[in-house]
Design an enzyme around this catalytic site. Sequence first.
Site, PDB file in Angstrom:
ATOM      1  NE  ARG A   1      -3.633  -0.121   2.379  1.00 60.14           N
ATOM      2  CZ  ARG A   1      -4.507  -0.485   3.305  1.00 60.14           C
ATOM      3  NH1 ARG A   1      -4.616   0.223   4.425  1.00 60.14           N
ATOM      4  NH2 ARG A   1      -5.252  -1.560   3.128  1.00 60.14           N
TER       5      ARG A   1
ATOM      6  CE  LYS B   1     -13.725 -13.709   0.137  1.00 60.88           C
ATOM      7  NZ  LYS B   1     -12.640 -13.018  -0.574  1.00 60.88           N
TER       8      LYS B   1
ATOM      9  CG  HIS C   1     -13.552 -17.417   1.759  1.00 60.29           C
ATOM     10  ND1 HIS C   1     -14.667 -17.627   0.970  1.00 60.29           N
ATOM     11  CD2 HIS C   1     -12.483 -17.559   0.935  1.00 60.29           C
ATOM     12  CE1 HIS C   1     -14.288 -17.866  -0.270  1.00 60.29           C
ATOM     13  NE2 HIS C   1     -12.967 -17.831  -0.328  1.00 60.29           N
TER      14      HIS C   1
END
Length: 242
Positions: free
Chosen positions: A34, A135, A131
């Site tokens: 990022r 998530k 998941h």
Amino acid sequence: MARIGIIGNMGRMGQALQAAVAGMGEDLAGGVGRGGDVAVLAGVCDVLIDFSSPSALEGNLDAAMAAGVPIVIGTTGLEERHHWLIDSAAETIAVLQTGNTSLGVTLLAHLVREAASRLGEDWDIEIVETHHRMKVDAPSGTALLLGAAAAQGRGADLGENAVRGRDGITGKREVGTIGFAALRGGTVAGEHTVHFLADDERLALSHIAENRGIFAKGAIKAAQWLLDKQPGRYTMPEVLGL
């Protein structure tokens, strides 16, 4: 050896990709997290793999176009605007976007499309995915990919027929709808089952991901395949020749 650049290298998938690159005989050109400079990375690699975030997609596509390098996009949670951006970029470079880079899931989607086409609307379709607890989007990109395959097999529009979760007095199930249910917990890498349910019989098509390495290997295979392609928008089924 292809020089592969990884966008989103600090995430779970980014780390799995870095570990898999050498094992598949390729060269890791570098990675950015990022806030990193994607333009610099694009300038020193042969192909980019992006598993970052939807908010970063536009800048990543701009960097890939400026450098003239193809890009594999595995980022999930994309919206209509993002697909418009991908279509636009595909006029200049080769772009492969998918909700799941697993070769097994790619084949599963093919089987789901065939089953939906041959069984017809007498069979209800429900998609259940599980998941890990971290998530952030639901349904998963893979669940939506499988739903799109089912809708395509029926010649229907997924957006008009999807039912995302049920609560309260929902009324009876509408014919032709495709249901989604999302489970979250633990460290599950990914489980998807497409249920076809008719009177007195059921069919289930499933895929279980035991670790993220399968997605990394599939993404690298997609990047290898994309290297010599002309500008355009490509899909994982094409990688398998489906």
